[in-house]
Write a protein that holds these residues in place. Structure first.
Motif, short mmCIF file in Angstrom:
data_model
loop_
_atom_site.label_atom_id
_atom_site.label_comp_id
_atom_site.label_asym_id
_atom_site.label_seq_id
_atom_site.Cartn_x
_atom_site.Cartn_y
_atom_site.Cartn_z
N THR A 207 0.85 -1.20 0.00
CA THR A 207 0.00 0.00 0.00
C THR A 207 0.88 1.24 0.00
OG1 THR A 207 -1.69 -1.19 1.24
CG2 THR A 207 -1.84 1.22 1.21
N ASP A 208 0.53 2.18 -0.85
CA ASP A 208 1.32 3.41 -1.00
C ASP A 208 1.07 4.34 0.19
OD1 ASP A 208 2.83 5.48 -1.88
OD2 ASP A 208 1.62 5.97 -3.63
N HIS A 209 1.89 4.16 1.21
CA HIS A 209 1.83 4.94 2.44
C HIS A 209 3.26 4.95 2.99
CE1 HIS A 209 -0.49 6.97 5.46
NE2 HIS A 209 -0.15 6.14 6.43
N PRO A 210 3.68 6.04 3.66
CA PRO A 210 5.09 6.10 4.11
C PRO A 210 5.53 4.83 4.82
CG PRO A 210 4.01 8.20 4.49
CD PRO A 210 2.94 7.26 4.00
N ILE A 211 6.68 4.27 4.36
CA ILE A 211 7.08 2.94 4.78
C ILE A 211 8.56 2.94 5.19
CG2 ILE A 211 7.83 2.06 2.52
CD1 ILE A 211 6.14 -0.48 3.18
N LYS A 212 8.89 2.08 6.14
CA LYS A 212 10.27 1.95 6.60
C LYS A 212 11.06 0.93 5.80
CE LYS A 212 9.92 3.16 11.54
NZ LYS A 212 10.08 2.61 12.92
N ASN A 213 10.49 -0.26 5.65
CA ASN A 213 11.30 -1.35 5.13
C ASN A 213 10.40 -2.47 4.59
OD1 ASN A 213 12.64 -4.23 6.16
ND2 ASN A 213 14.08 -2.86 5.11
N VAL A 214 10.90 -3.13 3.53
CA VAL A 214 10.24 -4.33 3.00
C VAL A 214 11.33 -5.39 2.85
CG1 VAL A 214 8.89 -5.35 1.15
CG2 VAL A 214 8.50 -2.96 1.80
N LYS A 215 11.09 -6.56 3.39
CA LYS A 215 12.09 -7.62 3.33
C LYS A 215 11.43 -8.95 3.01
CE LYS A 215 12.06 -8.85 8.26
NZ LYS A 215 12.86 -8.98 9.49
N VAL A 216 12.28 -9.94 2.69
CA VAL A 216 11.79 -11.29 2.43
C VAL A 216 12.70 -12.27 3.16
CG1 VAL A 216 13.12 -11.60 0.30
CG2 VAL A 216 11.04 -12.93 0.68
N GLU A 217 12.10 -13.31 3.71
CA GLU A 217 12.85 -14.38 4.39
C GLU A 217 12.56 -15.69 3.66
OE1 GLU A 217 12.53 -13.95 8.93
OE2 GLU A 217 10.94 -12.62 8.15
N PHE A 218 13.63 -16.28 3.14
CA PHE A 218 13.53 -17.54 2.42
C PHE A 218 13.84 -18.69 3.39
CE2 PHE A 218 15.86 -21.05 0.47
CZ PHE A 218 14.99 -21.46 -0.53
N LYS A 219 13.09 -19.78 3.23
CA LYS A 219 13.36 -20.97 4.04
C LYS A 219 13.13 -22.21 3.18
CE LYS A 219 12.05 -21.01 8.30
NZ LYS A 219 11.21 -21.08 9.54
N PHE A 266 7.25 -12.48 3.19
CA PHE A 266 7.40 -11.05 2.90
C PHE A 266 6.90 -10.25 4.11
CE2 PHE A 266 7.12 -13.11 -1.19
CZ PHE A 266 8.03 -12.42 -1.98
N THR A 267 7.66 -9.24 4.50
CA THR A 267 7.29 -8.41 5.64
C THR A 267 7.47 -6.94 5.28
OG1 THR A 267 8.03 -10.11 7.20
CG2 THR A 267 7.71 -7.90 8.08
N ALA A 268 6.44 -6.15 5.54
CA ALA A 268 6.51 -4.70 5.34
C ALA A 268 6.25 -4.01 6.67
CB ALA A 268 5.48 -4.25 4.31
N GLU A 269 7.05 -3.00 6.97
CA GLU A 269 6.85 -2.18 8.17
C GLU A 269 6.68 -0.73 7.74
OE1 GLU A 269 8.83 -0.99 12.50
OE2 GLU A 269 9.92 -2.31 11.12
N TRP A 270 5.49 -0.19 8.00
CA TRP A 270 5.22 1.20 7.66
C TRP A 270 5.69 2.13 8.77
CZ3 TRP A 270 2.41 -2.80 5.80
CH2 TRP A 270 2.08 -2.78 4.43
N GLU A 271 5.79 3.40 8.46
CA GLU A 271 6.31 4.37 9.43
C GLU A 271 5.40 4.55 10.63
OE1 GLU A 271 7.41 8.04 7.59
OE2 GLU A 271 9.04 7.14 6.43
N ASN A 272 4.12 4.24 10.48
CA ASN A 272 3.21 4.36 11.63
C ASN A 272 3.28 3.16 12.56
OD1 ASN A 272 1.69 2.31 10.43
ND2 ASN A 272 0.08 3.67 9.69
N GLY A 273 4.19 2.21 12.28
CA GLY A 273 4.40 1.06 13.16
C GLY A 273 3.65 -0.20 12.75
N THR A 274 2.80 -0.11 11.75
CA THR A 274 2.05 -1.29 11.31
C THR A 274 2.98 -2.25 10.56
OG1 THR A 274 0.02 0.00 11.11
CG2 THR A 274 0.10 -2.09 9.92
N ILE A 275 2.87 -3.52 10.89
CA ILE A 275 3.65 -4.57 10.23
C ILE A 275 2.68 -5.58 9.62
CG2 ILE A 275 5.29 -6.46 10.57
CD1 ILE A 275 6.51 -4.86 12.86
N LYS A 276 2.89 -5.87 8.35
CA LYS A 276 2.07 -6.86 7.65
C LYS A 276 2.98 -7.88 6.97
CE LYS A 276 -2.18 -5.52 8.42
NZ LYS A 276 -3.07 -5.08 7.34
#
Length: 298
Positions: A207-219, A266-276
Protein backbone atom coordinates in the motif's frame (compact mmCIF):
# COMPACT_ATOMS: atom_id res chain seq x y z
CA UNK A 1 -59.51 48.87 23.55
CA UNK A 2 -55.95 47.72 22.76
CA UNK A 3 -53.74 45.32 24.69
CA UNK A 4 -50.04 45.89 24.08
CA UNK A 5 -47.13 43.52 24.43
CA UNK A 6 -43.72 45.10 25.13
CA UNK A 7 -40.11 43.92 25.08
CA UNK A 8 -37.76 46.10 27.12
CA UNK A 9 -40.29 48.94 26.91
CA UNK A 10 -40.73 48.70 23.14
CA UNK A 11 -44.15 47.80 21.75
CA UNK A 12 -43.86 44.56 19.80
CA UNK A 13 -47.50 43.59 19.24
CA UNK A 14 -51.01 44.71 20.08
CA UNK A 15 -54.50 43.23 19.86
CA UNK A 16 -57.91 44.85 19.88
CA UNK A 17 -60.47 43.40 22.26
CA UNK A 18 -64.02 44.41 23.21
CA UNK A 19 -64.91 45.87 26.55
CA UNK A 20 -64.88 43.50 29.50
CA UNK A 21 -67.57 43.60 32.17
CA UNK A 22 -66.56 43.92 35.77
CA UNK A 23 -65.49 40.52 37.10
CA UNK A 24 -65.04 38.96 33.63
CA UNK A 25 -61.79 38.20 31.87
CA UNK A 26 -60.53 37.46 28.39
CA UNK A 27 -57.42 35.47 27.49
CA UNK A 28 -55.13 37.26 25.02
CA UNK A 29 -52.22 35.32 23.52
CA UNK A 30 -49.14 36.75 21.82
CA UNK A 31 -46.73 34.55 19.84
CA UNK A 32 -43.30 35.98 20.41
CA UNK A 33 -39.75 35.14 19.38
CA UNK A 34 -36.99 37.05 21.19
CA UNK A 35 -34.49 38.77 18.91
CA UNK A 36 -31.71 38.89 21.47
CA UNK A 37 -30.32 36.76 24.25
CA UNK A 38 -29.81 37.54 27.91
CA UNK A 39 -32.18 39.18 30.38
CA UNK A 40 -35.34 40.53 28.72
CA UNK A 41 -38.13 42.57 30.35
CA UNK A 42 -41.65 41.75 29.09
CA UNK A 43 -44.78 43.77 29.75
CA UNK A 44 -48.51 43.49 28.98
CA UNK A 45 -50.54 46.70 29.07
CA UNK A 46 -54.37 46.61 28.96
CA UNK A 47 -56.02 49.71 27.51
CA UNK A 48 -52.60 51.02 26.60
CA UNK A 49 -54.11 54.04 24.81
CA UNK A 50 -56.27 54.92 27.83
CA UNK A 51 -59.54 54.67 25.90
CA UNK A 52 -61.54 53.56 28.93
CA UNK A 53 -62.12 55.77 31.93
CA UNK A 54 -61.35 53.84 35.08
CA UNK A 55 -61.34 54.86 38.70
CA UNK A 56 -58.29 52.69 39.28
CA UNK A 57 -55.82 52.05 36.45
CA UNK A 58 -52.73 50.83 38.32
CA UNK A 59 -53.67 47.20 37.70
CA UNK A 60 -53.67 47.51 33.88
CA UNK A 61 -49.98 46.61 33.46
CA UNK A 62 -47.97 43.55 34.40
CA UNK A 63 -44.21 43.17 34.07
CA UNK A 64 -42.05 40.05 33.99
CA UNK A 65 -38.41 39.26 33.29
CA UNK A 66 -37.07 36.21 31.49
CA UNK A 67 -33.65 34.99 30.51
CA UNK A 68 -33.33 34.18 26.79
CA UNK A 69 -30.73 31.49 26.12
CA UNK A 70 -28.93 30.89 22.81
CA UNK A 71 -28.11 27.33 21.82
CA UNK A 72 -24.37 26.59 21.63
CA UNK A 73 -22.77 25.26 18.45
CA UNK A 74 -20.08 22.65 17.87
CA UNK A 75 -18.11 21.38 14.86
CA UNK A 76 -16.05 18.21 14.59
CA UNK A 77 -13.11 17.62 12.24
CA UNK A 78 -10.36 15.02 12.07
CA UNK A 79 -6.85 14.64 10.71
CA UNK A 80 -5.27 13.24 8.69
CA UNK A 81 -7.98 13.60 6.07
CA UNK A 82 -7.08 10.20 4.57
CA UNK A 83 -6.73 7.65 7.36
CA UNK A 84 -4.76 4.41 7.02
CA UNK A 85 -4.57 1.42 9.34
CA UNK A 86 -2.23 2.13 12.24
CA UNK A 87 -2.28 5.92 11.79
CA UNK A 88 -2.69 8.21 14.80
CA UNK A 89 -5.93 10.19 14.65
CA UNK A 90 -6.66 13.66 16.00
CA UNK A 91 -10.26 14.82 16.50
CA UNK A 92 -10.84 18.56 16.89
CA UNK A 93 -13.98 19.85 18.62
CA UNK A 94 -14.67 23.58 18.21
CA UNK A 95 -17.39 25.05 20.45
CA UNK A 96 -19.09 28.44 20.54
CA UNK A 97 -21.83 30.03 22.66
CA UNK A 98 -22.82 33.65 22.14
CA UNK A 99 -24.05 33.75 25.76
CA UNK A 100 -20.59 32.71 27.00
CA UNK A 101 -22.18 29.98 29.09
CA UNK A 102 -20.04 27.27 30.64
CA UNK A 103 -20.19 24.25 28.34
CA UNK A 104 -19.89 20.47 28.61
CA UNK A 105 -18.42 18.60 25.64
CA UNK A 106 -18.86 14.85 25.10
CA UNK A 107 -17.32 12.76 22.32
CA UNK A 108 -18.66 9.31 21.44
CA UNK A 109 -17.24 6.68 19.09
CA UNK A 110 -18.87 3.86 17.15
CA UNK A 111 -16.26 1.45 15.83
CA UNK A 112 -17.13 -1.18 13.23
CA UNK A 113 -20.87 -0.89 14.05
CA UNK A 114 -20.34 -1.68 17.73
CA UNK A 115 -22.44 0.28 20.28
CA UNK A 116 -21.65 3.93 20.90
CA UNK A 117 -18.85 4.40 23.45
CA UNK A 118 -17.98 7.62 25.30
CA UNK A 119 -14.30 8.33 24.71
CA UNK A 120 -13.98 11.94 25.92
CA UNK A 121 -15.82 14.37 28.18
CA UNK A 122 -14.92 17.77 29.58
CA UNK A 123 -16.93 20.26 31.66
CA UNK A 124 -16.53 24.00 32.27
CA UNK A 125 -15.40 24.58 28.70
CA UNK A 126 -15.27 28.20 27.57
CA UNK A 127 -16.90 29.40 24.36
CA UNK A 128 -14.39 29.58 21.53
CA UNK A 129 -12.38 26.61 22.78
CA UNK A 130 -10.82 24.04 20.45
CA UNK A 131 -10.51 20.67 22.13
CA UNK A 132 -8.36 17.84 20.79
CA UNK A 133 -8.81 14.12 21.39
CA UNK A 134 -6.02 11.86 20.13
CA UNK A 135 -6.19 8.18 19.25
CA UNK A 136 -2.76 6.60 19.01
CA UNK A 137 -3.62 4.01 16.35
CA UNK A 138 -6.72 3.05 14.35
CA UNK A 139 -7.81 -0.30 12.94
CA UNK A 140 -8.91 -0.90 9.35
CA UNK A 141 -12.65 -0.71 10.13
CA UNK A 142 -15.40 1.93 9.74
CA UNK A 143 -15.51 4.65 12.41
CA UNK A 144 -18.21 7.11 13.46
CA UNK A 145 -17.69 9.96 15.92
CA UNK A 146 -20.35 12.19 17.48
CA UNK A 147 -19.66 15.28 19.57
CA UNK A 148 -22.29 16.94 21.77
CA UNK A 149 -22.03 20.34 23.41
CA UNK A 150 -24.43 21.31 26.20
CA UNK A 151 -24.77 24.63 27.99
CA UNK A 152 -25.84 25.18 31.59
CA UNK A 153 -29.50 25.52 30.49
CA UNK A 154 -29.59 22.10 28.83
CA UNK A 155 -29.47 23.40 25.26
CA UNK A 156 -27.47 21.06 22.98
CA UNK A 157 -25.87 20.85 19.58
CA UNK A 158 -24.17 17.89 17.87
CA UNK A 159 -21.89 17.18 14.94
CA UNK A 160 -20.75 13.88 13.45
CA UNK A 161 -18.02 12.53 11.17
CA UNK A 162 -17.57 9.07 9.74
CA UNK A 163 -14.94 7.39 7.60
CA UNK A 164 -13.49 3.98 6.70
CA UNK A 165 -9.85 3.38 7.57
CA UNK A 166 -7.84 2.13 4.60
CA UNK A 167 -5.96 -1.14 5.17
CA UNK A 168 -2.21 -1.52 4.74
CA UNK A 169 -1.45 -4.52 2.55
CA UNK A 170 1.61 -6.38 1.28
CA UNK A 171 1.21 -8.81 -1.60
CA UNK A 172 4.17 -11.04 -2.36
CA UNK A 173 5.04 -13.12 -5.40
CA UNK A 174 8.01 -15.16 -6.56
CA UNK A 175 8.97 -15.00 -10.22
CA UNK A 176 11.35 -16.67 -12.65
CA UNK A 177 14.08 -15.01 -14.68
CA UNK A 178 13.04 -14.42 -18.28
CA UNK A 179 14.91 -17.43 -19.64
CA UNK A 180 13.63 -19.79 -16.98
CA UNK A 181 10.10 -18.50 -17.45
CA UNK A 182 10.26 -19.42 -21.14
CA UNK A 183 11.63 -22.86 -20.29
CA UNK A 184 8.88 -23.57 -17.73
CA UNK A 185 6.23 -22.45 -20.22
CA UNK A 186 7.71 -24.83 -22.79
CA UNK A 187 7.50 -27.66 -20.25
CA UNK A 188 3.95 -26.76 -19.31
CA UNK A 189 4.90 -26.12 -15.68
CA UNK A 190 2.76 -23.91 -13.47
CA UNK A 191 4.34 -20.67 -12.25
CA UNK A 192 4.96 -22.03 -8.75
CA UNK A 193 7.30 -24.79 -10.02
CA UNK A 194 11.04 -24.11 -9.70
CA UNK A 195 14.31 -25.96 -10.20
CA UNK A 196 16.95 -25.81 -7.50
CA UNK A 197 19.74 -23.64 -8.88
CA UNK A 198 17.64 -21.09 -10.75
CA UNK A 199 17.34 -17.60 -9.31
CA UNK A 200 14.22 -16.74 -7.33
CA UNK A 201 12.96 -13.25 -8.03
CA UNK A 202 10.83 -12.16 -5.04
CA UNK A 203 8.55 -9.16 -5.56
CA UNK A 204 6.26 -7.32 -3.16
CA UNK A 205 3.59 -4.71 -3.83
CA UNK A 206 2.60 -2.63 -0.81
CA UNK A 207 0.00 0.00 0.00
CA UNK A 208 1.32 3.41 -1.00
CA UNK A 209 1.83 4.94 2.44
CA UNK A 210 5.09 6.10 4.11
CA UNK A 211 7.08 2.94 4.78
CA UNK A 212 10.27 1.95 6.60
CA UNK A 213 11.30 -1.35 5.13
CA UNK A 214 10.24 -4.33 3.00
CA UNK A 215 12.09 -7.62 3.33
CA UNK A 216 11.79 -11.29 2.43
CA UNK A 217 12.85 -14.38 4.39
CA UNK A 218 13.53 -17.54 2.42
CA UNK A 219 13.36 -20.97 4.04
CA UNK A 220 14.03 -24.32 2.38
CA UNK A 221 15.50 -27.75 3.10
CA UNK A 222 18.61 -28.98 1.32
CA UNK A 223 19.13 -32.58 0.24
CA UNK A 224 21.55 -32.96 3.19
CA UNK A 225 18.63 -32.09 5.52
CA UNK A 226 20.14 -28.72 6.45
CA UNK A 227 17.66 -25.84 6.64
CA UNK A 228 18.69 -22.95 4.41
CA UNK A 229 17.56 -19.50 5.63
CA UNK A 230 18.17 -16.31 3.69
CA UNK A 231 16.91 -12.86 4.68
CA UNK A 232 17.12 -9.87 2.35
CA UNK A 233 15.87 -6.32 2.21
CA UNK A 234 14.11 -5.72 -1.09
CA UNK A 235 15.03 -2.84 -3.37
CA UNK A 236 12.52 -0.03 -3.49
CA UNK A 237 10.66 1.32 -6.46
CA UNK A 238 7.83 2.26 -4.12
CA UNK A 239 5.23 0.80 -3.94
CA UNK A 240 6.97 -2.12 -5.72
CA UNK A 241 9.93 -3.92 -4.07
CA UNK A 242 12.11 -6.50 -5.78
CA UNK A 243 15.18 -8.67 -5.18
CA UNK A 244 16.99 -11.93 -5.91
CA UNK A 245 17.43 -15.07 -3.85
CA UNK A 246 20.27 -17.38 -4.86
CA UNK A 247 23.25 -19.06 -3.24
CA UNK A 248 25.80 -21.35 -4.93
CA UNK A 249 24.91 -24.35 -2.76
CA UNK A 250 21.49 -24.40 -4.43
CA UNK A 251 23.26 -25.72 -7.56
CA UNK A 252 25.67 -28.12 -5.82
CA UNK A 253 24.62 -31.80 -5.92
CA UNK A 254 25.18 -32.33 -2.19
CA UNK A 255 23.51 -29.11 -0.97
CA UNK A 256 20.89 -28.36 -3.58
CA UNK A 257 17.32 -27.79 -2.43
CA UNK A 258 15.31 -30.93 -1.83
CA UNK A 259 12.15 -31.52 -3.76
CA UNK A 260 9.11 -30.08 -2.07
CA UNK A 261 7.95 -26.71 -0.81
CA UNK A 262 10.12 -23.71 0.01
CA UNK A 263 8.71 -20.53 1.55
CA UNK A 264 9.13 -16.79 1.14
CA UNK A 265 7.87 -14.66 4.02
CA UNK A 266 7.40 -11.05 2.90
CA UNK A 267 7.29 -8.41 5.64
CA UNK A 268 6.51 -4.70 5.34
CA UNK A 269 6.85 -2.18 8.17
CA UNK A 270 5.22 1.20 7.66
CA UNK A 271 6.31 4.37 9.43
CA UNK A 272 3.21 4.36 11.63
CA UNK A 273 4.40 1.06 13.16
CA UNK A 274 2.05 -1.29 11.31
CA UNK A 275 3.65 -4.57 10.23
CA UNK A 276 2.07 -6.86 7.65
CA UNK A 277 3.25 -10.21 6.30
CA UNK A 278 2.48 -12.41 3.33
CA UNK A 279 3.67 -16.01 3.05
CA UNK A 280 4.25 -17.43 -0.43
CA UNK A 281 5.12 -21.10 -1.05
CA UNK A 282 6.61 -22.49 -4.25
CA UNK A 283 7.62 -26.04 -5.16
CA UNK A 284 11.04 -27.42 -6.03
CA UNK A 285 10.52 -30.14 -8.64
CA UNK A 286 14.14 -30.92 -9.54
CA UNK A 287 17.50 -29.23 -10.13
CA UNK A 288 18.70 -27.24 -13.12
CA UNK A 289 21.06 -29.97 -14.37
CA UNK A 290 18.35 -32.58 -14.41
CA UNK A 291 16.08 -30.12 -16.25
CA UNK A 292 18.46 -29.70 -19.21
CA UNK A 293 22.04 -28.74 -19.99
CA UNK A 294 21.75 -25.18 -18.76
CA UNK A 295 24.64 -23.14 -17.38
CA UNK A 296 23.34 -20.46 -15.10
CA UNK A 297 24.06 -17.20 -16.89
CA UNK A 298 21.03 -15.27 -15.58
Amino acid sequence: HNVGFYEDGTLKQQKRISSIKEGDYELVTFNYTPNKSGNVSLSAFVDKDDEIEEAYENDNKRDNSIYVNTKPTVSLTYSPSEVYEGDPLALKMSVYDSDRDSLKVTLEMKKNNHPWEKVYEKSNVASGSNLIHNISSVDDVPYQFKVTVEDSYGEKDTDTVNFVVKPLIIQGEVNHTDNWKVYHEQQGNPLEFFYSGEKFLPKAIVTDHPIKNVKVEFKGIQVDDVELNIEKDLLSNHPIYTGEIYQPQMSAPKTKLARGNVSFLFTAEWENGTIKKDLITVQIIDDVYQAYDFYRTN
